[in-house]
Scaffold this active site. Structure first.
Site, PDB file in Angstrom:
ATOM      1  N   CYS A   1      -4.773   2.651  -3.617  1.00  0.00           N
ATOM      2  CA  CYS A   1      -3.488   3.102  -3.062  1.00  0.00           C
ATOM      3  C   CYS A   1      -2.400   2.072  -3.345  1.00  0.00           C
ATOM      4  CB  CYS A   1      -3.586   3.393  -1.561  1.00  0.00           C
ATOM      5  SG  CYS A   1      -4.718   4.722  -1.176  1.00  0.00           S
TER       6      CYS A   1
ATOM      7  N   ASP B   1       3.106  -4.567   7.949  1.00  0.00           N
ATOM      8  CA  ASP B   1       1.912  -3.731   7.823  1.00  0.00           C
ATOM      9  C   ASP B   1       0.698  -4.645   8.018  1.00  0.00           C
ATOM     10  OD1 ASP B   1      -0.378  -2.498   6.878  1.00  0.00           O
ATOM     11  OD2 ASP B   1       0.531  -1.743   5.037  1.00  0.00           O
TER      12      ASP B   1
ATOM     13  N   GLN C   1      -4.589  -4.931   6.969  1.00  0.00           N
ATOM     14  CA  GLN C   1      -5.613  -5.832   6.424  1.00  0.00           C
ATOM     15  C   GLN C   1      -5.606  -7.188   7.121  1.00  0.00           C
ATOM     16  OE1 GLN C   1      -7.868  -4.919   4.312  1.00  0.00           O
ATOM     17  NE2 GLN C   1      -7.019  -2.959   3.652  1.00  0.00           N
TER      18      GLN C   1
ATOM     19  N   LYS D   1     -10.559  -0.314  10.545  1.00  0.00           N
ATOM     20  CA  LYS D   1     -10.837  -1.481   9.698  1.00  0.00           C
ATOM     21  C   LYS D   1     -11.270  -2.688  10.535  1.00  0.00           C
ATOM     22  CE  LYS D   1      -7.303  -0.206   6.302  1.00  0.00           C
ATOM     23  NZ  LYS D   1      -8.034   0.489   5.236  1.00  0.00           N
TER      24      LYS D   1
ATOM     25  N   HIS E   1       0.867  -1.177   0.000  1.00  0.00           N
ATOM     26  CA  HIS E   1       0.000   0.000   0.000  1.00  0.00           C
ATOM     27  C   HIS E   1       0.911   1.236   0.000  1.00  0.00           C
ATOM     28  CE1 HIS E   1      -2.839   2.929   1.757  1.00  0.00           C
ATOM     29  NE2 HIS E   1      -3.812   2.106   1.425  1.00  0.00           N
TER      30      HIS E   1
END
Lengths: 156, 412
Positions: free
Chosen positions: B367, B203, B206, B229, B126
């Protein structure tokens, strides 16, 4: 409970969609006119919509203050590409002043102005009047026109 | 083997008032969860309860409300740290994943990167795990390298291993791709980084909402994720980092909260994690995130993941049967982030048509512009599921796509 009642009743799903995606728009999307290199272009600019990635490059050939040829390159949604295709068809033969007048009418149409939506100066472009009901798509329809304003506005 | 869902989705849906909404006259079908999830009423109640009953500034007052606010904030830190298997003092509250990664890039990178050092990223990052590294690379003279993808759009581990060299200082990789949905083997990647003496940042934006994450099992050095999220409020997220690293790193921002002593000729810093929390923190949002973590934990991350896996398999079965449906990313080893093209209908047109049917999806580059270039597309449509989605909603998506095709008079 909700003061604004977001749950609108009796909303017709298909009618606004059919107004948005008229045959003439899909035709320009799938068979874009004036897409490709313009002979001896004197003016060109590329603009994009960074949020969605639509890209339009507008190419103009200007002689003696008149647009004698117009074409575009680019990729993106049906609205951005059809708008560019139809715009180039209506630009040829216009002075900058006449081009900007059409731009003003088109922009008013996209903001819901009913008179602008019947203005014959716009030709096929009137098929894009349905975009006004889809505010997030207005910028798609205006991308090619933003190119025009930059090229013609900057020069006049 | 298809797992069996043990979640009571009908009951869960009642926890999310927004799911009762109608959009353009149709029941909302919310399939944009990879962008942001909806909020259960308990999270909204926790935030409002905090502000209505316990709010004051934290860490400074001698009065009762400040004590209560501080307790709530620090309890949120403990709950959120435990959620990903970290220790409380290693958990820094941030505005979200983006700020967490910027913090590491600016603070750790600014102090440690030298000209010619290498930061290894992947093609599927991302922008928030790419641009912060570009900024610090420009400042320090460090160089970015990128691990590529295999033909089936997974991370190419051989390529990644080959690109880790003696100058590699940091390997920063996403746990789950926000476009392809693939789950990366972050423990294996961390081991590769550590063998070469490099650090590993994961990261987790998600991953944390969908998988049972344990940073001690991964072995990584930093883990970044966002609250919004995973049923929490916007504006709150976290950076987990190994304590010895956080202690060595210089502050990211200066101000109140983060100091030990301030003199006119210089200052000393508060202990970790407060050193990285300059200014009044977003206490209400932290309290909301605590409620979200408790909500998810009560339902069970494994159960949530099972439900999503089942739904994703159903969605992929139905969608890939459609003429002209083109899936980006593999069928297995993935979560419920489904990126696709459908005939010659552009993603934005699909999103508009589906929206008119009450179905929310994402269209665009997500993104992920370098990945889009690699895939050779300018945009994809993306449907992403969460714990409250149903088979009927997948059916609605399929019907919506068929309606779009009809509206376009078939495909060119």
């Amino acid at each position: 409970m909700n003061e604004h009642d977001p749950n609108q009743k009796g909303h017709d799903t298909e009618a606004p969609l059919h107004q948005l995606y008229q045959e003439v728009i899909l035709d320009h999307y799938r068979k874009p006119r004036n897409k490709g290199v313009v002979d001896e272009s004197t003016h060109n600019i590329t603009m994009n919509n960074p949020l969605c990635g639509d890209v339009v490059e507008l190419l103009l050939t200007v002689r003696d203050g008149r647009i004698v040829d117009a074409g575009f390159e680019g990729h993106g949604c049906s609205i951005s590409q059809a708008s560019a295709s139809m715009m180039t068809e209506r630009l040829k033969g216009r002075s900058f002043e006449e081009a900007l007048a059409m731009d003003a009418t088109f922009t008013r149409m996209l903001h819901g102005d009913a008179d602008a939506a019947t203005d014959e100066d716009l030709g096929d472009l009137r098929a894009l009047a349905g975009v006004a009901k889809f505010p997030v798509r207005v910028r798609c329809a205006l991308l090619a026109w933003n190119c025009l304003e930059e090229l013609v506005g900057a020069d006049s | 083997m298809t797992p069996i869902s043990t979640l009571d989705v009908t009951k869960i849906r009642q926890d999310f008032p927004i799911l009762q909404r109608k959009i353009h006259g149709h029941p909302l079908v919310y399939l944009d969860n990879a962008a942001s999830s909806q909020k259960p009423a308990v999270v909204v109640a926790a935030v409002s309860g905090y502000f209505l009953n316990s709010h004051a500034n934290v860490h400074r007052g001698a009065h009762q409300l400040s004590v209560e606010a501080t307790d709530a904030y620090e309890s949120a830190r403990a709950v959120v740290a435990d959620f990903i298997g970290g220790r409380t003092k290693e958990l820094v509250f941030t505005r979200g994943t983006t700020e967490s990664i910027n913090l590491v890039a600016a603070s750790w990178g600014g102090a440690n990167l030298r000209e010619g050092d290498e930061i290894l990223l992947t093609l599927m990052e991302h922008h928030s795990n790419l641009v912060p590294w570009q900024l610090i690379a420009a400042r320090t003279g460090a160089r970015l390298r990128f691990a590529g993808l295999t033909a089936d759009a997974r991370l190419d581990l051989e390529d990644l291993a080959a690109k880790i060299g003696p100058r590699t200082r940091m390997v920063a990789v996403t746990h789950v791709s926000n476009t392809l949905g693939v789950v990366n083997p972050v423990a294996e990647i961390t081991a590769l980084a550590h063998e070469a003496g490099a650090l590993c940042l994961v990261d987790g934006a998600q991953a944390a909402p969908h998988l049972d994450v344990d940073v001690s099992e991964i072995g990584c050095d930093f883990y970044a994720f966002s609250g919004h999220k995973m049923c929490g409020p916007t504006g709150i997220g976290a950076l987990w980092g190994r304590k010895e690293l956080l202690e060595e790193m210089p502050p990211y921002q200066g101000g109140g909260e983060m100091i030990s002593e301030v003199r006119l000729d210089g200052s000393s810093w508060a202990a970790v994690p407060h050193k990285f929390e300059a200014g009044t923190p977003s206490v209400g949002d932290a309290v909301g995130l605590r409620a979200a973590v408790r909500y998810l934990t009560r339902l069970g991350l494994d159960e949530i993941h099972q439900h999503e896996t089942m739904l994703t398999e159903y969605a992929l079965d139905r969608l890939t049967e459609l003429d002209g449906f083109d899936l980006f990313g593999p069928r297995t080893g993935r979560v419920g982030v489904i990126s696709f093209r459908y005939g010659d209908i552009h993603a934005h047109d699909l999103a508009t048509i589906l929206d008119a049917h009450g179905i929310a999806i994402r269209a665009g580059h997500h993104c992920n512009q370098p990945l889009m270039n690699h895939l050779g597309v300018d945009a994809t449509a993306r449907a992403s599921v969460y714990l409250y989605n149903t088979h009927e909603e997948i059916d609605a998506l399929v019907e919506g796509l068929l309606a779009a095709r009809k509206l376009f008079g078939g495909f060119a």
